[in-house]
Design a protein around this motif. Structure first.
Motif, PDB file in Angstrom:
ATOM      1  N   PHE A   7      -1.115 -36.385  11.608  1.00 41.86           N
ATOM      2  CA  PHE A   7       0.209 -36.437  12.063  1.00 41.86           C
ATOM      3  C   PHE A   7       0.820 -35.680  11.009  1.00 41.86           C
ATOM      4  CE2 PHE A   7       4.961 -37.430  11.112  1.00 41.86           C
ATOM      5  CZ  PHE A   7       5.369 -37.308  12.601  1.00 41.86           C
ATOM      6  N   CYS A   8       0.514 -36.058   9.388  1.00 35.95           N
ATOM      7  CA  CYS A   8       1.412 -35.502   8.468  1.00 35.95           C
ATOM      8  C   CYS A   8       0.580 -34.244   8.000  1.00 35.95           C
ATOM      9  CB  CYS A   8       1.007 -36.556   6.928  1.00 35.95           C
ATOM     10  SG  CYS A   8       2.552 -37.891   7.130  1.00 35.95           S
ATOM     11  N   ALA A   9      -0.572 -34.042   8.109  1.00 33.20           N
ATOM     12  CA  ALA A   9      -2.207 -32.945   8.063  1.00 33.20           C
ATOM     13  C   ALA A   9      -0.910 -31.998   9.103  1.00 33.20           C
ATOM     14  CB  ALA A   9      -3.303 -33.269   8.429  1.00 33.20           C
ATOM     15  N   SER A  60      -7.125 -30.637  17.115  1.00 34.39           N
ATOM     16  CA  SER A  60      -7.269 -29.400  18.069  1.00 34.39           C
ATOM     17  C   SER A  60      -6.630 -29.766  19.555  1.00 34.39           C
ATOM     18  CB  SER A  60      -8.918 -28.651  18.557  1.00 34.39           C
ATOM     19  OG  SER A  60      -8.797 -28.045  17.644  1.00 34.39           O
ATOM     20  N   LYS A  61      -6.907 -31.046  19.934  1.00 35.53           N
ATOM     21  CA  LYS A  61      -5.835 -32.077  21.002  1.00 35.53           C
ATOM     22  C   LYS A  61      -4.984 -31.358  20.994  1.00 35.53           C
ATOM     23  CE  LYS A  61      -6.065 -36.035  23.578  1.00 35.53           C
ATOM     24  NZ  LYS A  61      -6.896 -37.508  23.949  1.00 35.53           N
ATOM     25  N   ARG A  62      -4.332 -32.347  19.553  1.00 36.50           N
ATOM     26  CA  ARG A  62      -3.247 -32.360  18.547  1.00 36.50           C
ATOM     27  C   ARG A  62      -1.971 -30.911  19.319  1.00 36.50           C
ATOM     28  NH1 ARG A  62      -0.714 -37.569  15.872  1.00 36.50           N
ATOM     29  NH2 ARG A  62      -3.028 -38.780  15.603  1.00 36.50           N
ATOM     30  N   PHE A 113      -7.326 -30.298   4.097  1.00 37.48           N
ATOM     31  CA  PHE A 113      -8.194 -31.164   5.895  1.00 37.48           C
ATOM     32  C   PHE A 113      -7.933 -32.436   5.983  1.00 37.48           C
ATOM     33  CE2 PHE A 113     -10.192 -28.788   2.501  1.00 37.48           C
ATOM     34  CZ  PHE A 113     -11.491 -27.825   2.400  1.00 37.48           C
ATOM     35  N   ASP A 114      -7.520 -32.682   7.170  1.00 31.68           N
ATOM     36  CA  ASP A 114      -7.115 -33.532   8.200  1.00 31.68           C
ATOM     37  C   ASP A 114      -8.645 -34.452   7.207  1.00 31.68           C
ATOM     38  OD1 ASP A 114      -6.567 -35.713   9.412  1.00 31.68           O
ATOM     39  OD2 ASP A 114      -7.204 -35.343  10.921  1.00 31.68           O
TER      40      ASP A 114
END
Length: 284
Positions: free
Chosen positions: A109-111, A139-141, A211-212
């Motif tokens: 969420f933060c990334a 990608s999904k989000r 980077f997540d």
């Protein structure tokens, strides 16, 4: 999310974050790949803004909200460091790891919100990398399909620049996680990985790479990624992250010199002041 810490993490800074909580040998480099296609030849996909809004995230082009103001505050110190701090390699300073101690503490969420907020800057280009190989979710989000990504490039199957997907958000591109591998940590620890990740920043002096990461205490790639970046943003969930977990996560990411804390999921009093109301009153 309410607070961030702009200096290298120390014991006193950990205490500050805790005080706000309730109760609290390398492989060979991959074979050289052909030159990547020009950026204008890369695929472009739209971001699903309705999906972002439904998830309570920043919406590109949307109104200024309290969340937008909070991420404006969070990104500023990261951008200052990215633009040059004594003792930090200029290219590596533009590589930022977003991590948490455990799962479900809000790091993806933060990334994504950090990337969207930074993409609104006038002089940068943002590359958001899904490096949570076990549970890729970026990608999904964003409402995007999956495709070849970082792991495929690390395994020598494709050039990393060819995996980058441009979005309809100006100055924002995505590098998916790619094809699952049982050797993700070993691939990241290789000399070839260091050279490849360094090239991501060196290829474009305007590019900031976010980077997540997997959670530091749940998957080993996080500590390896910390060796590649110049900055780490540690997401601390106010109602969940324990002092023990926070200290252990910071120790696991000690390969990165600059670690900042961001407090997530802070409860606000309805009558209390919060960012955003100033803009809502404009024109009255």
């Amino acid at each position: 999310m309410n607070e961030h810490t702009p200096k290298r993490l120390t014991g006193s800074l950990i205490q500050r974050a805790i005080a706000m909580m309730p109760g609290l040998p390398t492989e060979e480099a991959p074979a050289r790949q052909p030159a990547a296609p020009p950026a204008q030849d890369r695929p472009m996909v739209p971001i699903d803004r309705a999906r972002l809004a439904a998830a309570g995230m920043l919406v590109p082009g949307g109104p200024i909200t309290p969340l937008a103001e909070e991420f404006r505050m969070v990104k500023r110190q990261l951008l200052l460091t990215a633009r040059g701090v004594a003792g930090v390699d200029a290219d590596r300073a533009r590589m930022i790891l977003v991590c948490s101690a455990q799962p479900d503490e809000g790091k993806t969420f933060c990334a994504i919100n950090l990337a969207l907020s930074m993409a609104a800057e006038k002089d940068v280009e943002i590359l958001l990398v899904d490096a949570d190989f076990a549970k890729p979710d970026v990608s999904k989000r964003l409402g995007m399909g999956e495709g070849p990504g970082l792991l495929d490039a690390l395994d020598g199957r494709v050039d990393v620049e060819a995996c980058i997907v441009d979005t309809d958000v100006p100055q924002l591109a995505i590098l998916p996680a790619g094809t699952r591998s049982v050797s993700d940590t070993e691939l990241l620890a290789s000399d070839g990985a260091r050279a490849m990740l360094d090239r991501l920043a060196a290829a474009n002096p305007r590019r900031i790479v976010i980077f997540d990461s997997p959670p530091a205490l749940a998957a080993s790639p996080a500590s390896v990624l910390a060796l590649h970046v110049g900055q780490t943003m540690m997401v601390v969930r106010a109602d969940r992250t324990s002092e023990e977990d926070l200290r252990a996560a910071v120790a696991a990411l000690d390969g990165c010199e600059h670690i900042q804390l961001v407090l997530n999921a802070v409860s606000f009093q309805p009558s209390g002041r919060r960012f955003g109301s100033y803009y809502a009153q404009a024109g009255r």
